[in-house]
Write an enzyme that holds these catalytic residues in place. Structure first.
Site, PDB file in Angstrom:
ATOM      1  N   LYS A   1       0.827  -1.190   0.000  1.00  0.00           N
ATOM      2  CA  LYS A   1       0.000   0.000   0.000  1.00  0.00           C
ATOM      3  C   LYS A   1       0.875   1.258   0.000  1.00  0.00           C
ATOM      4  CE  LYS A   1      -3.014  -2.391   3.230  1.00  0.00           C
ATOM      5  NZ  LYS A   1      -3.507  -2.364   4.630  1.00  0.00           N
TER       6      LYS A   1
ATOM      7  N   GLU B   1       7.484   3.139  -6.649  1.00  0.00           N
ATOM      8  CA  GLU B   1       7.717   2.589  -5.315  1.00  0.00           C
ATOM      9  C   GLU B   1       7.859   3.689  -4.282  1.00  0.00           C
ATOM     10  OE1 GLU B   1       7.307   0.514  -3.294  1.00  0.00           O
ATOM     11  OE2 GLU B   1       8.393  -1.361  -3.523  1.00  0.00           O
TER      12      GLU B   1
ATOM     13  N   ASP C   1      14.654  -0.150   0.250  1.00  0.00           N
ATOM     14  CA  ASP C   1      15.364  -0.402   1.506  1.00  0.00           C
ATOM     15  C   ASP C   1      16.411  -1.483   1.220  1.00  0.00           C
ATOM     16  OD1 ASP C   1      15.939  -0.342   4.231  1.00  0.00           O
ATOM     17  OD2 ASP C   1      14.309  -1.667   4.772  1.00  0.00           O
TER      18      ASP C   1
ATOM     19  N   PHE D   1      14.137   4.363  10.295  1.00  0.00           N
ATOM     20  CA  PHE D   1      12.807   3.909   9.916  1.00  0.00           C
ATOM     21  C   PHE D   1      11.887   5.124   9.812  1.00  0.00           C
ATOM     22  CE2 PHE D   1       8.656   1.933  10.311  1.00  0.00           C
ATOM     23  CZ  PHE D   1       8.788   0.903   9.386  1.00  0.00           C
ATOM     24  N   VAL D   2      11.319   5.318   8.623  1.00  0.00           N
ATOM     25  CA  VAL D   2      10.487   6.499   8.387  1.00  0.00           C
ATOM     26  C   VAL D   2       9.022   6.107   8.135  1.00  0.00           C
ATOM     27  CG1 VAL D   2      12.372   7.924   7.490  1.00  0.00           C
ATOM     28  CG2 VAL D   2      11.063   6.498   5.900  1.00  0.00           C
TER      29      VAL D   2
ATOM     30  N   ASP E   1       4.183   3.121   6.429  1.00  0.00           N
ATOM     31  CA  ASP E   1       3.546   2.838   7.718  1.00  0.00           C
ATOM     32  C   ASP E   1       4.495   2.232   8.730  1.00  0.00           C
ATOM     33  OD1 ASP E   1       3.735   0.285   6.260  1.00  0.00           O
ATOM     34  OD2 ASP E   1       2.567  -0.524   7.927  1.00  0.00           O
TER      35      ASP E   1
ATOM     36  N   ARG F   1       0.290   6.138   7.606  1.00  0.00           N
ATOM     37  CA  ARG F   1       0.291   6.238   6.138  1.00  0.00           C
ATOM     38  C   ARG F   1      -0.319   7.558   5.680  1.00  0.00           C
ATOM     39  NH1 ARG F   1       1.599   1.235   3.828  1.00  0.00           N
ATOM     40  NH2 ARG F   1       0.798  -0.622   4.884  1.00  0.00           N
TER      41      ARG F   1
HETATM   42  P1  IMP Z   1      12.791  -3.642   0.631  1.00  0.00           P
HETATM   43  O1  IMP Z   1      13.557  -3.919   1.884  1.00  0.00           O
HETATM   44  O2  IMP Z   1      13.551  -2.741  -0.320  1.00  0.00           O
HETATM   45  O3  IMP Z   1      12.340  -4.919  -0.008  1.00  0.00           O
HETATM   46  O4  IMP Z   1      11.511  -2.825   1.090  1.00  0.00           O
HETATM   47  C1  IMP Z   1      10.237  -3.350   0.988  1.00  0.00           C
HETATM   48  C2  IMP Z   1       9.175  -2.437   1.521  1.00  0.00           C
HETATM   49  O5  IMP Z   1       9.359  -2.277   2.916  1.00  0.00           O
HETATM   50  C3  IMP Z   1       9.115  -1.023   1.002  1.00  0.00           C
HETATM   51  O6  IMP Z   1       8.483  -0.905  -0.235  1.00  0.00           O
HETATM   52  C4  IMP Z   1       8.298  -0.375   2.113  1.00  0.00           C
HETATM   53  O7  IMP Z   1       6.923  -0.575   1.910  1.00  0.00           O
HETATM   54  C5  IMP Z   1       8.791  -1.087   3.355  1.00  0.00           C
HETATM   55  N1  IMP Z   1       9.806  -0.263   4.054  1.00  0.00           N
HETATM   56  C6  IMP Z   1      11.149  -0.274   3.897  1.00  0.00           C
HETATM   57  N2  IMP Z   1      11.737   0.664   4.686  1.00  0.00           N
HETATM   58  C7  IMP Z   1      10.729   1.284   5.353  1.00  0.00           C
HETATM   59  C8  IMP Z   1      10.687   2.375   6.309  1.00  0.00           C
HETATM   60  O8  IMP Z   1      11.688   3.012   6.707  1.00  0.00           O
HETATM   61  N3  IMP Z   1       9.443   2.714   6.749  1.00  0.00           N
HETATM   62  C9  IMP Z   1       8.304   2.086   6.345  1.00  0.00           C
HETATM   63  N4  IMP Z   1       8.299   1.093   5.441  1.00  0.00           N
HETATM   64  C10 IMP Z   1       9.504   0.691   4.951  1.00  0.00           C
HETATM   65 MG    MG Z   2       6.425  -0.696  -0.643  1.00  0.00          MG
END
Ligand code: IMP
Ligand code: MG
Length: 184
Positions: free
Chosen positions: A47, A103, A107, A156-157, A163, A169
């Site tokens: 989301k 996106e 992360d 962490f944001v 969220d 959100r």
């Molecule tokens: P990935 O670690 O790049 O696979 O991130 C997957 C998903 O984790 C992202 O698209 C976000 O929805 C969520 N995410 C990653 N870092 C954060 C953060 O700092 N705050 C909130 N959601 C996060």
């Molecule tokens: Mg995402």
């Protein structure tokens, strides 16, 4: 919802609502020029990318198709699990389409790496990425992101779609959550 509404939970505001919208307009102008004469398919990952998709899709000046996919890599914690599951698939066929993934944040990059491969497997003509935020310190997978918003530190944001445990959100800016909120 604004920072002042959740002041007690927030350590600091990182990116204001005005800065977010200015940046999205900038990227939208670039994308509109790059895809002129084409009919790209914008794919947002639910989301978190919904707010970005909403503002971005209105800011582009070319016709686009919009679709959504729900993927899960997180559960309710703050660490990526690395295992991607499709909760809800696209409603359209991507074969032969110019796909632009929208996106919220890169992360670990694992979600995106998986999605790019999957869209290529399905026969997309091209796959590019617009990520509003990027946390380079945490990258595990190296993915090529053509359109970038902001680079942020390893914190962490929440807000603007992002969220913690489904909350924040609807905050209109991007902010660092106080660690005690998720450590509690
Ligand atoms: P990935 O670690 O790049 O696979 O991130 C997957 C998903 O984790 C992202 O698209 C976000 O929805 C969520 N995410 C990653 N870092 C954060 C953060 O700092 N705050 C909130 N959601 C996060
Ligand atoms: Mg995402």
């Amino acid at each position: 919802m604004q920072i002042s509404d959740v002041r007690d939970d927030i350590a600091e505001e990182l990116i204001s609502s005005q800065e977010i919208s200015d940046k999205i307009q900038e990227v939208a102008a670039e994308v509109s020029a790059d895809y002129a004469g084409k009919y790209p398919l914008l794919v947002a990952v639910l989301k978190g990318a919904v707010n970005t998709m909403s503002v971005f899709s209105q800011a582009v000046s070319i016709p686009v198709e919009i679709d959504f996919m729900s993927l899960s890599s997180y559960g309710s914690g703050t660490q990526s699990s690395g295992t991607i599951t499709v909760r809800q698939d696209l409603g359209c066929d991507v074969a032969g389409r110019d796909v632009l993934i929208v996106e919220d944040i890169i992360d670990s990059g694992l979600t995106l790496e998986w999605l790019i491969d999957e869209l290529k497997r399905r026969g997309a003509a091209s796959v590019e990425v617009f990520a509003l935020l990027e946390k380079p310190a945490r990258h595990i997978a190296q993915v090529d992101v053509k359109y970038k918003g902001f680079t942020i530190p390893d914190e962490f944001v929440v807000g603007f779609g992002l969220d913690y445990d489904e909350k924040y959100r609807n905050l209109d800016s991007i902010a660092v959550l106080k660690p005690e909120v998720y450590e509690a």
